[in-house]
Design a protein around this motif. Sequence first.
Motif, PDB file in Angstrom:
ATOM      1  N   CYS A 157       0.593  -1.202  -0.124  1.00  0.00           N
ATOM      2  CA  CYS A 157      -0.099  -0.054  -0.121  1.00  0.00           C
ATOM      3  C   CYS A 157       0.842   1.367  -0.113  1.00  0.00           C
ATOM      4  CB  CYS A 157      -0.932  -0.147   1.085  1.00  0.00           C
ATOM      5  SG  CYS A 157      -2.291  -1.088   0.939  1.00  0.00           S
ATOM      6  N   ARG A 158       1.867   1.179   0.658  1.00  0.00           N
ATOM      7  CA  ARG A 158       2.921   2.232   0.672  1.00  0.00           C
ATOM      8  C   ARG A 158       3.460   2.565  -0.664  1.00  0.00           C
ATOM      9  NH1 ARG A 158       4.527   0.281   5.641  1.00  0.00           N
ATOM     10  NH2 ARG A 158       6.122  -0.757   4.808  1.00  0.00           N
ATOM     11  N   ALA A 159       3.665   1.246  -1.298  1.00  0.00           N
ATOM     12  CA  ALA A 159       4.260   1.497  -2.677  1.00  0.00           C
ATOM     13  C   ALA A 159       3.118   1.971  -3.930  1.00  0.00           C
ATOM     14  CB  ALA A 159       4.895   0.117  -3.333  1.00  0.00           C
ATOM     15  N   GLY A 160       1.857   1.645  -3.798  1.00  0.00           N
ATOM     16  CA  GLY A 160       0.750   2.300  -4.167  1.00  0.00           C
ATOM     17  C   GLY A 160       0.754   3.568  -4.047  1.00  0.00           C
ATOM     18  N   GLY A 161       0.672   3.983  -2.844  1.00  0.00           N
ATOM     19  CA  GLY A 161       0.749   5.439  -2.454  1.00  0.00           C
ATOM     20  C   GLY A 161       1.754   6.233  -2.919  1.00  0.00           C
ATOM     21  N   MET A 162       3.069   5.751  -3.112  1.00  0.00           N
ATOM     22  CA  MET A 162       3.864   6.214  -4.008  1.00  0.00           C
ATOM     23  C   MET A 162       3.554   6.606  -5.363  1.00  0.00           C
ATOM     24  SD  MET A 162       6.054   7.488  -1.566  1.00  0.00           S
ATOM     25  CE  MET A 162       7.068   7.995  -2.501  1.00  0.00           C
ATOM     26  N   ASP A 163       2.978   5.718  -6.021  1.00  0.00           N
ATOM     27  CA  ASP A 163       2.686   5.695  -7.504  1.00  0.00           C
ATOM     28  C   ASP A 163       1.734   6.459  -7.516  1.00  0.00           C
ATOM     29  OD1 ASP A 163       4.780   3.819  -8.083  1.00  0.00           O
ATOM     30  OD2 ASP A 163       3.154   2.156  -8.580  1.00  0.00           O
ATOM     31  N   MET A 164       0.576   6.601  -6.709  1.00  0.00           N
ATOM     32  CA  MET A 164      -0.544   7.374  -6.628  1.00  0.00           C
ATOM     33  C   MET A 164      -0.056   8.940  -6.551  1.00  0.00           C
ATOM     34  SD  MET A 164      -3.860   7.311  -4.378  1.00  0.00           S
ATOM     35  CE  MET A 164      -3.288   8.237  -2.832  1.00  0.00           C
ATOM     36  N   LEU A 165       1.002   9.191  -6.009  1.00  0.00           N
ATOM     37  CA  LEU A 165       1.626  10.741  -5.764  1.00  0.00           C
ATOM     38  C   LEU A 165       1.885  11.174  -7.426  1.00  0.00           C
ATOM     39  CD1 LEU A 165       3.900  10.579  -2.575  1.00  0.00           C
ATOM     40  CD2 LEU A 165       1.554  11.752  -3.025  1.00  0.00           C
ATOM     41  N   ILE A 166       2.111  10.173  -8.330  1.00  0.00           N
ATOM     42  CA  ILE A 166       2.312  10.750  -9.579  1.00  0.00           C
ATOM     43  C   ILE A 166       0.885  11.510 -10.272  1.00  0.00           C
ATOM     44  CG2 ILE A 166       3.186   9.971 -12.151  1.00  0.00           C
ATOM     45  CD1 ILE A 166       4.612   7.799 -10.648  1.00  0.00           C
ATOM     46  N   GLY A 167       0.034  10.691  -9.869  1.00  0.00           N
ATOM     47  CA  GLY A 167      -1.363  11.341 -10.429  1.00  0.00           C
ATOM     48  C   GLY A 167      -1.569  12.519  -9.888  1.00  0.00           C
ATOM     49  N   VAL A 168      -1.478  12.439  -8.452  1.00  0.00           N
ATOM     50  CA  VAL A 168      -1.735  13.733  -7.815  1.00  0.00           C
ATOM     51  C   VAL A 168      -0.917  14.952  -8.388  1.00  0.00           C
ATOM     52  CG1 VAL A 168      -1.625  14.790  -5.413  1.00  0.00           C
ATOM     53  CG2 VAL A 168      -2.375  12.571  -5.634  1.00  0.00           C
ATOM     54  N   ALA A 169       0.448  14.667  -8.498  1.00  0.00           N
ATOM     55  CA  ALA A 169       1.424  15.743  -8.908  1.00  0.00           C
ATOM     56  C   ALA A 169       0.787  16.358 -10.413  1.00  0.00           C
ATOM     57  CB  ALA A 169       2.653  15.145  -9.279  1.00  0.00           C
ATOM     58  N   ILE A 170       0.381  15.393 -11.127  1.00  0.00           N
ATOM     59  CA  ILE A 170      -0.254  15.811 -12.536  1.00  0.00           C
ATOM     60  C   ILE A 170      -1.724  16.689 -12.140  1.00  0.00           C
ATOM     61  CG2 ILE A 170      -1.606  15.026 -14.699  1.00  0.00           C
ATOM     62  CD1 ILE A 170       0.498  12.816 -14.685  1.00  0.00           C
ATOM     63  N   ILE A 171      -2.364  16.198 -11.454  1.00  0.00           N
ATOM     64  CA  ILE A 171      -3.730  16.937 -10.934  1.00  0.00           C
ATOM     65  C   ILE A 171      -3.256  18.383 -10.307  1.00  0.00           C
ATOM     66  CG2 ILE A 171      -5.585  17.111  -9.378  1.00  0.00           C
ATOM     67  CD1 ILE A 171      -5.755  13.765  -9.707  1.00  0.00           C
ATOM     68  N   VAL A 172      -2.242  18.436  -9.507  1.00  0.00           N
ATOM     69  CA  VAL A 172      -1.904  19.757  -9.047  1.00  0.00           C
ATOM     70  C   VAL A 172      -1.379  20.556  -9.925  1.00  0.00           C
ATOM     71  CG1 VAL A 172      -0.164  21.015  -7.293  1.00  0.00           C
ATOM     72  CG2 VAL A 172      -1.494  18.817  -6.572  1.00  0.00           C
ATOM     73  N   ALA A 173      -0.482  19.847 -11.020  1.00  0.00           N
ATOM     74  CA  ALA A 173       0.016  20.806 -11.895  1.00  0.00           C
ATOM     75  C   ALA A 173      -0.806  21.472 -12.962  1.00  0.00           C
ATOM     76  CB  ALA A 173       0.995  19.944 -12.750  1.00  0.00           C
ATOM     77  N   ASN A 174      -1.997  20.583 -13.429  1.00  0.00           N
ATOM     78  CA  ASN A 174      -3.058  20.625 -14.160  1.00  0.00           C
ATOM     79  C   ASN A 174      -3.939  21.893 -13.437  1.00  0.00           C
ATOM     80  OD1 ASN A 174      -4.796  20.425 -16.481  1.00  0.00           O
ATOM     81  ND2 ASN A 174      -6.241  19.405 -14.966  1.00  0.00           N
ATOM     82  N   ALA A 175      -4.082  21.822 -12.185  1.00  0.00           N
ATOM     83  CA  ALA A 175      -4.900  23.108 -11.594  1.00  0.00           C
ATOM     84  C   ALA A 175      -3.848  24.312 -11.486  1.00  0.00           C
ATOM     85  CB  ALA A 175      -5.156  22.698 -10.236  1.00  0.00           C
TER      86      ALA A 175
END
Length: 178
Positions: A157-175
């Motif tokens: 789950c920690r590894a999945g959370g780290m991968d999920m941060l890539i998506g969060v970074a894209i969302i933040v950059a988009n905003a």
Amino acid sequence: MPDRADRVRSESVTAGWGLRHRPPEQSLFSGIYGLVLASALVAALDATGEKADPGGDALWVLLTALASGAAHGYAHVIAQRASADRAATAGRGRFVVAEWPLVAAVLPTVGILLAAVAGWWPEATAVNAALLFNTVALFGWGTWAARTAGHGWPSSCRAGGMDMLIGVAIIVANALIK
């Protein structure tokens, strides 16, 4: 009451199933790469102030995934040619076909954009839905990859959370960009 032999057999059947259904490393890599690619593309193609064209955006996401998959596969062919094993020519086409998870990973994004074409929601909502879906899927793929590597649930789950941060970074950059 089951005896020890039944329990051992049951555990070996479970382990055997896991080994038979274990995705290859390349599939996991391509799937995660495809999700990141789809997120970046859908965020970049959704420009504010432009006329919405979710159909064209869906086509661009799909064509870019196909081109990226072909380029990755062809890069493997080039690397094989440059390797010391120049005699190994069989299976070069399989390198390109092996990139199917990259293309498959963008299909939900394409489907979400096509739902906007059908009028189910505006393109901006489709983009947000695709970014959210891909971010959650990144968590799932990252967790799956770690579980496949033999990690326990907390570590996975920690590894999945780290991968999920890539998506969060894209969302933040988009905003921030819009």
